[in-house]
Design a protein around this motif. Structure first.
Motif, short mmCIF file in Angstrom:
data_model
loop_
_atom_site.label_atom_id
_atom_site.label_comp_id
_atom_site.label_asym_id
_atom_site.label_seq_id
_atom_site.Cartn_x
_atom_site.Cartn_y
_atom_site.Cartn_z
N MET A 1 1.80 -1.65 7.47
CA MET A 1 1.65 -3.08 7.39
C MET A 1 1.35 -3.54 5.95
SD MET A 1 1.83 -5.66 9.22
CE MET A 1 1.32 -7.30 9.49
N GLU A 2 0.55 -2.73 5.24
CA GLU A 2 0.22 -3.09 3.86
C GLU A 2 1.46 -3.13 2.98
OE1 GLU A 2 -1.33 -0.33 5.29
OE2 GLU A 2 -3.12 -1.37 5.96
N ASN A 3 2.39 -2.21 3.25
CA ASN A 3 3.63 -2.17 2.47
C ASN A 3 4.43 -3.45 2.64
OD1 ASN A 3 3.03 0.33 1.47
ND2 ASN A 3 4.27 1.43 2.99
N LEU A 4 4.48 -3.98 3.86
CA LEU A 4 5.21 -5.22 4.10
C LEU A 4 4.58 -6.40 3.36
CD1 LEU A 4 6.03 -4.91 7.90
CD2 LEU A 4 7.57 -4.62 5.97
#
Length: 59
Positions: A1-4
């Motif tokens: 999720m952090e990558n998105l």
């Protein structure tokens, strides 16, 4: 999720930069990013800043 989230933020930043460049080119600014881009010899103001190369024909 952090990558998105990081990818989304980067896309917004790149999009804002592209939009800024497009708007400045549409206004006829020759030297985007130059502190004297709004008023220098290249734009007919006759004022040449010390570190500005706007007045050269190579730009």
């Amino acid at each position: 999720m952090e990558n998105l989230i990081i990818i989304g933020i980067l896309m917004v930043l790149v999009g804002a930069a592209v939009l800024y460049i497009w708007k400045e080119k549409k206004k006829g600014t020759r030297c985007i990013g130059c502190p004297a881009a709004g008023c220098c010899q290249a734009n007919g103001c006759g004022e040449v800043k010390r570190n500005c190369n706007c007045h050269t024909d190579s730009n």
